[in-house]
Scaffold this active site. Structure first.
Site, PDB file in Angstrom:
ATOM      1  N   ASN A 210     -17.670  25.047  28.484  1.00 22.76           N
ATOM      2  CA  ASN A 210     -18.328  26.237  27.700  1.00 22.76           C
ATOM      3  C   ASN A 210     -19.363  26.757  28.604  1.00 22.76           C
ATOM      4  O   ASN A 210     -19.461  26.605  30.065  1.00 22.76           O
ATOM      5  CB  ASN A 210     -19.041  25.479  26.758  1.00 22.76           C
ATOM      6  CG  ASN A 210     -20.119  24.358  26.970  1.00 22.76           C
ATOM      7  OD1 ASN A 210     -21.110  24.521  27.637  1.00 22.76           O
ATOM      8  ND2 ASN A 210     -19.991  23.203  26.804  1.00 22.76           N
ATOM      9  N   LEU A 308     -26.325  12.289  21.095  1.00 27.32           N
ATOM     10  CA  LEU A 308     -27.594  12.210  20.548  1.00 27.32           C
ATOM     11  C   LEU A 308     -27.755  11.187  19.525  1.00 27.32           C
ATOM     12  O   LEU A 308     -28.608  10.495  19.145  1.00 27.32           O
ATOM     13  CB  LEU A 308     -27.765  13.847  20.410  1.00 27.32           C
ATOM     14  CG  LEU A 308     -29.141  13.952  19.597  1.00 27.32           C
ATOM     15  CD1 LEU A 308     -30.382  13.693  20.311  1.00 27.32           C
ATOM     16  CD2 LEU A 308     -29.139  15.638  19.316  1.00 27.32           C
ATOM     17  N   PHE A 323     -31.036  19.620  20.059  1.00 27.74           N
ATOM     18  CA  PHE A 323     -30.958  20.977  20.151  1.00 27.74           C
ATOM     19  C   PHE A 323     -29.924  21.592  19.240  1.00 27.74           C
ATOM     20  O   PHE A 323     -29.248  20.429  19.000  1.00 27.74           O
ATOM     21  CB  PHE A 323     -30.822  21.704  21.660  1.00 27.74           C
ATOM     22  CG  PHE A 323     -31.886  21.685  22.561  1.00 27.74           C
ATOM     23  CD1 PHE A 323     -32.459  20.644  23.020  1.00 27.74           C
ATOM     24  CD2 PHE A 323     -32.128  23.078  23.002  1.00 27.74           C
ATOM     25  CE1 PHE A 323     -33.530  20.764  23.721  1.00 27.74           C
ATOM     26  CE2 PHE A 323     -33.501  23.131  23.687  1.00 27.74           C
ATOM     27  CZ  PHE A 323     -34.008  22.148  24.119  1.00 27.74           C
ATOM     28  N   LYS A 337     -29.787  19.305  10.346  1.00 27.26           N
ATOM     29  CA  LYS A 337     -29.325  18.222  11.445  1.00 27.26           C
ATOM     30  C   LYS A 337     -30.169  17.385  11.981  1.00 27.26           C
ATOM     31  O   LYS A 337     -30.032  16.176  12.240  1.00 27.26           O
ATOM     32  CB  LYS A 337     -29.061  19.440  12.652  1.00 27.26           C
ATOM     33  CG  LYS A 337     -27.791  18.851  13.542  1.00 27.26           C
ATOM     34  CD  LYS A 337     -27.544  20.064  14.413  1.00 27.26           C
ATOM     35  CE  LYS A 337     -26.459  21.023  13.654  1.00 27.26           C
ATOM     36  NZ  LYS A 337     -26.226  22.318  14.646  1.00 27.26           N
TER      37      LYS A 337
HETATM   38  N1  CTP Z   1     -24.807  16.712  21.350  1.00 24.29           N
HETATM   39  C1  CTP Z   1     -24.614  15.354  22.100  1.00 24.29           C
HETATM   40  N2  CTP Z   1     -23.422  14.703  22.107  1.00 24.29           N
HETATM   41  C2  CTP Z   1     -22.141  15.512  21.378  1.00 24.29           C
HETATM   42  C3  CTP Z   1     -22.513  16.867  20.941  1.00 24.29           C
HETATM   43  C4  CTP Z   1     -24.069  17.166  20.790  1.00 24.29           C
HETATM   44  O1  CTP Z   1     -25.385  14.636  22.493  1.00 24.29           O
HETATM   45  N3  CTP Z   1     -21.203  15.148  21.476  1.00 24.29           N
HETATM   46  C5  CTP Z   1     -26.166  16.876  21.338  1.00 24.29           C
HETATM   47  C6  CTP Z   1     -26.567  17.915  22.082  1.00 24.29           C
HETATM   48  O2  CTP Z   1     -27.091  17.916  23.469  1.00 24.29           O
HETATM   49  C7  CTP Z   1     -27.593  18.728  21.332  1.00 24.29           C
HETATM   50  C8  CTP Z   1     -27.184  18.441  19.912  1.00 24.29           C
HETATM   51  O3  CTP Z   1     -26.530  17.394  20.082  1.00 24.29           O
HETATM   52  O4  CTP Z   1     -28.869  18.298  21.604  1.00 24.29           O
HETATM   53  C9  CTP Z   1     -26.366  19.640  19.209  1.00 24.29           C
HETATM   54  O5  CTP Z   1     -25.983  18.993  18.153  1.00 24.29           O
HETATM   55  P1  CTP Z   1     -24.675  19.461  17.383  1.00 24.29           P
HETATM   56  O6  CTP Z   1     -24.477  18.848  16.091  1.00 24.29           O
HETATM   57  O7  CTP Z   1     -23.516  19.426  18.297  1.00 24.29           O
HETATM   58  O8  CTP Z   1     -25.175  20.868  17.122  1.00 24.29           O
HETATM   59  P2  CTP Z   1     -24.236  21.967  17.194  1.00 24.29           P
HETATM   60  O9  CTP Z   1     -23.703  22.372  18.678  1.00 24.29           O
HETATM   61  O10 CTP Z   1     -25.310  23.136  16.860  1.00 24.29           O
HETATM   62  O11 CTP Z   1     -23.129  22.121  16.450  1.00 24.29           O
HETATM   63  P3  CTP Z   1     -22.610  22.257  14.959  1.00 24.29           P
HETATM   64  O12 CTP Z   1     -21.297  23.075  15.437  1.00 24.29           O
HETATM   65  O13 CTP Z   1     -22.132  20.964  14.446  1.00 24.29           O
HETATM   66  O14 CTP Z   1     -23.403  23.076  14.291  1.00 24.29           O
END
Ligand code: CTP
Length: 400
Positions: A210, A308, A323, A337
């Site tokens: 990404n 997280l 985040f 969240k």
């Molecule tokens: N995160 C993590 N491990 C993952 C995915 C995300 O630790 N496998 C953490 C990221 O570092 C960030 C947060 O979770 O702090 C983001 O949460 P996420 O639910 O993935 O949020 P979005 O990316 O906003 O996802 P969504 O598409 O579910 O809204």
């Protein structure tokens, strides 16, 4: 106020329009109790005369490297040893470039090489000059060698433009000097963080990745360190330099990041997940490079652990910060969240707009916690990181 009593500060003034504010800074430092000596570069003297600083400080201003009279009063090596802190305000793009290449062609750059104490830069320049990758690279080089960077601020500039590059106000710089000498609010606190993107291999040459640059995570790690924390950073691949005094562990995949975090989580007080972790990984990694011999290709993916959420669900979780990247209903989705993942603070990012986000040097955040919120408007990631670090520290201290 006597937060700087008995502290000796060498104020370096370089040639930018902001150097008229350095006179106010000198007064503020003295009022806070510091003893200040001023060094000016030739370019600074084109803006303000040494007499101004001499009259305010009550001491001769140092301007020349090779002047026998000045060297007789206090030679440049003694001056470098005299200081407890070197504060360069304003620090121009030219000065930052010269310091980054180790030049010693005037008194101030020579002092920077000769001193053993910490050097803080208060950058001031036009926004394009600040955002220019060369300036950012020069600054990174200095920061990994332990230089501090205070600011710049965002707003109206002397050149008529608006954006990052304004020198921080003298009162703010004076407060930063005071907190530099006071024990940090996070002294003795162990912080574990993730940053950057992960890469999920498809075959030996391809991966699912990404656009996260790691800039926000690296800037936040440095701000947490500057508040006194002991920081361990688990980082995905980035092109950023490893920050000084931060234990950095390099990983590539989400599973590697997960195991590294789980290995260290018991020893941390605060966990901050900044990394853009791939939610899915290919179910199988091809041992050989996949050939383009089919019209259609399907990639089967399997969920990665949510690092997280797993940390927040441990038996005695650390203070946990996450985040969220949202495109709409930012506050509502981020707060959901935060509650679902049981986070102490969530920092929400509005993505999909023109400004800020993944590869940008600027960003804005909405911070939410159980009984409060704070909006941090669009600003450079380094200043934003500092504001976020202060909020995390304040909430952490309020909880324990
Ligand atoms: N995160 C993590 N491990 C993952 C995915 C995300 O630790 N496998 C953490 C990221 O570092 C960030 C947060 O979770 O702090 C983001 O949460 P996420 O639910 O993935 O949020 P979005 O990316 O906003 O996802 P969504 O598409 O579910 O809204």
């Amino acid at each position: 106020m006597s937060g700087l009593s008995n502290k000796k500060i060498l104020l370096g003034v370089t040639g930018g329009i902001a150097c008229y504010k350095s006179a106010v800074l000198l007064r503020a430092l003295q009022t806070a109790g510091a003893e200040v000596r001023v060094v000016m570069t030739p370019a600074a003297r084109a803006f303000v005369t040494p007499l101004t600083f001499q009259a305010l400080s009550g001491h001769a201003v140092y301007t020349e490297l090779l002047d026998p009279a000045q060297e007789a009063a206090m030679d440049h090596i003694s001056l470098a040893r005299w200081a407890d802190l070197v504060l360069i305000a304003p620090a121009t793009a030219d000065f930052i470039a010269r310091a980054a290449t180790g030049q010693a062609d005037d008194l101030l750059s020579t002092l920077c090489l000769a001193t053993e104490v910490q050097i803080a830069l208060a950058p001031a320049m036009n926004r394009q000059m600040w955002l220019n990758p060369v300036t950012q690279e020069n600054l990174q080089r200095l920061m990994i060698r332990g230089y501090l960077c205070w600011g710049p601020d965002d707003g109206a500039q002397a050149c008529g433009e608006t954006g990052p590059g304004r020198m921080l106000e003298p009162e703010v710089l004076c407060q930063m000097a005071e907190s530099h000498f006071s024990p940090g609010i996070l002294e003795g606190v162990r912080v574990l963080m993730t940053a950057g993107a992960t890469r999920e291999a498809i075959d030996p040459v391809r991966f699912v990745g990404n656009r996260s640059s790691g800039k926000m995570g690296y800037a936040l790690a440095q701000s947490m360190r500057d508040l006194g924390a002991e920081v361990t950073l688990v980082s995905g691949p980035t092109s950023l330099a490893i920050p000084s005094n931060i234990t950095t562990i390099h990983v590539e995949t989400a599973l590697e990041m997960y195991s590294s975090v789980m290995e260290h989580v018991e020893d941390c007080d605060i966990f901050i997940a900044v990394a853009a972790v791939a939610d899915y990984r290919p179910i199988q990694i091809a041992t050989d490079k996949i050939k383009k011999n089919k019209e259609k290709q399907t990639l089967e993916l399997v969920r990665n652990p949510d690092i997280l959420a797993e940390v927040a669900a441990t038996e005695s979780p650390p203070f946990t910060v996450g985040f969220a990247a949202e495109t709409e209903k930012v506050e509502q989705h981020a707060d959901e969240k935060r509650r679902r993942k049981q986070l102490d603070i969530i920092a929400a990012n509005k993505v999909g707009t023109d400004e800020g986000g993944f590869e940008s040097d600027r960003n804005a955040l909405l911070l939410l916690w159980q009984d409060g919120r704070e909006e941090l408007p669009m600003m450079t990631k380094s200043v934003l990181a500092h504001r976020l670090a202060e909020r995390i520290a304040a909430q952490y201290r309020a909880r324990i």
